[in-house]
Write an enzyme that holds these catalytic residues in place. Sequence first.
Site, PDB file in Angstrom:
ATOM      1  N   PRO A  26       0.798  -1.233   0.000  1.00 22.39           N
ATOM      2  CA  PRO A  26       0.000   0.000   0.000  1.00 22.39           C
ATOM      3  C   PRO A  26       0.825   1.275   0.000  1.00 22.39           C
ATOM      4  O   PRO A  26       0.409   2.287  -0.571  1.00 22.39           O
ATOM      5  CB  PRO A  26      -0.833  -0.126   1.270  1.00 22.39           C
ATOM      6  CG  PRO A  26      -0.980  -1.597   1.475  1.00 22.39           C
ATOM      7  CD  PRO A  26       0.340  -2.172   1.053  1.00 22.39           C
ATOM      8  N   TYR A  27       1.981   1.260   0.633  1.00 27.25           N
ATOM      9  CA  TYR A  27       2.830   2.439   0.620  1.00 27.25           C
ATOM     10  C   TYR A  27       3.229   2.798  -0.809  1.00 27.25           C
ATOM     11  O   TYR A  27       3.049   3.937  -1.269  1.00 27.25           O
ATOM     12  CB  TYR A  27       4.069   2.211   1.487  1.00 27.25           C
ATOM     13  CG  TYR A  27       5.120   3.283   1.369  1.00 27.25           C
ATOM     14  CD1 TYR A  27       4.816   4.620   1.639  1.00 27.25           C
ATOM     15  CD2 TYR A  27       6.432   2.965   1.000  1.00 27.25           C
ATOM     16  CE1 TYR A  27       5.788   5.618   1.532  1.00 27.25           C
ATOM     17  CE2 TYR A  27       7.407   3.944   0.905  1.00 27.25           C
ATOM     18  CZ  TYR A  27       7.079   5.263   1.165  1.00 27.25           C
ATOM     19  OH  TYR A  27       8.039   6.238   1.059  1.00 27.25           O
ATOM     20  N   GLY A  28       3.765   1.827  -1.535  1.00 28.93           N
ATOM     21  CA  GLY A  28       4.166   2.061  -2.919  1.00 28.93           C
ATOM     22  C   GLY A  28       2.984   2.402  -3.812  1.00 28.93           C
ATOM     23  O   GLY A  28       3.068   3.270  -4.691  1.00 28.93           O
ATOM     24  N   LYS A  88       1.847   6.047  -3.168  1.00 22.44           N
ATOM     25  CA  LYS A  88       2.783   6.991  -3.782  1.00 22.44           C
ATOM     26  C   LYS A  88       2.608   7.032  -5.300  1.00 22.44           C
ATOM     27  O   LYS A  88       2.671   8.101  -5.920  1.00 22.44           O
ATOM     28  CB  LYS A  88       4.223   6.614  -3.432  1.00 22.44           C
ATOM     29  CG  LYS A  88       4.661   7.012  -2.034  1.00 22.44           C
ATOM     30  CD  LYS A  88       4.875   8.515  -1.923  1.00 22.44           C
ATOM     31  CE  LYS A  88       5.539   8.899  -0.611  1.00 22.44           C
ATOM     32  NZ  LYS A  88       5.787  10.348  -0.514  1.00 22.44           N
TER      33      LYS A  88
END
Length: 405
Positions: free
Chosen positions: A212-214, A217
Amino acid sequence: MIPVNRRGTQPRAGMEYFDARRKPHNLGKVVVALVLITLCIFVLKQSPVFGGTSVFSRHEPGVTHVLVTGGAGYIGSHASLRLLKDNYRVTIMDNLSRGNKGAVKVLQELFPEPGRLQFIYADLGDQKSVNKIFAENAFDAVMHFAAVAYVGESTLEPLRYYHNITSNTLLILEAMASHGVKTLIYSSTCATYGEPEKMPIIETTPQLPINPYGKAKKMAEDIILDFSKRTDMAVMILRYFNVIGSDPEGRLGEAPRPELREHGRISGACFDAALGILPGLKVKGTDYPTADGTCIRDYIDVTDLVDAHVKALDKAEPSKVSIYNVGTGRGRSVKEFVDACKQATGVDIKVEYLSRRPGDYAEVFSDPTKINNELNWTAQHTNLKESLSVAWRWQKSHPRGYGTN
């Protein structure tokens, strides 16, 4: 009989007495007073706050006013320090959920002159507050660092990451558009690439994020790219790799919240183990398809990273979007990193090897050719042990970070 006042020159009670003989002396006082009043008015007109307006609220020739979102955080504070050293005017906006007021205080003490630095406590998710801040300040550019940024945490709290990264970037863009701010330097990540089949990673490597972080972004990048097609905004997107190190002069460092240590950078975990805050270091994953079984990463010193941001700001062009990888071009394994950390700290850190962390990938390192050629940027601090030694000095002298917020 009516009493006679033989001293007829005495004034009656409550009445003002005027003596013609004192006139020249009083006139001199009046003249001096008028001169002083005139001088005060002149000085006030030169003051940045004359008329009730702040120097931060107006554009000035030769002065670039940069809004640094997340400027109280690890990378944002180092970027703010560099901007201030280079004579930029800086506004830090941070809600201190991950940042440190102590870092801001250090910067305020280093740059106390009026009109250099201001700190605004605000949440980027509050659209009304963000618009008010843009309305009351004359920003020339935005460096957008503010974001939650832990891969492991993103798998546990994905909605938080989409709100904090993607939605907040949208709000920043809307505010920039509404208030005519034309330059954006966006802090992105190599996590947008996911786990590429081919190394090293170049800027055109397909973006297939696996956590989810990638993903958050990449969504933010997509919004920026779509929006930029309809504007003359100057945009620089910097996808950087694993950040380490700290200010070489020992003024700033990395100080994550205690409750976030398990999600934090490996350097923080190494230092906590060396300080005895943690019983040892946990290395997650020893069965990756790499030479020693641990993940391979490209470790970039924070000093080099902020240098790339400043060069990007200097080279940003209207109606143009540029994307750069910011890394050393060399991958190091987690085991190599741990060995370097032991050497830097002088502590034989206990290491516990565990199963893989969800959302991690085996190997990621950059090809920095594009940023080398176009921005004349090259990583200068590429010795792992030296970067960790600099960071360790700050950690030893600040075992509790910056203290309480």
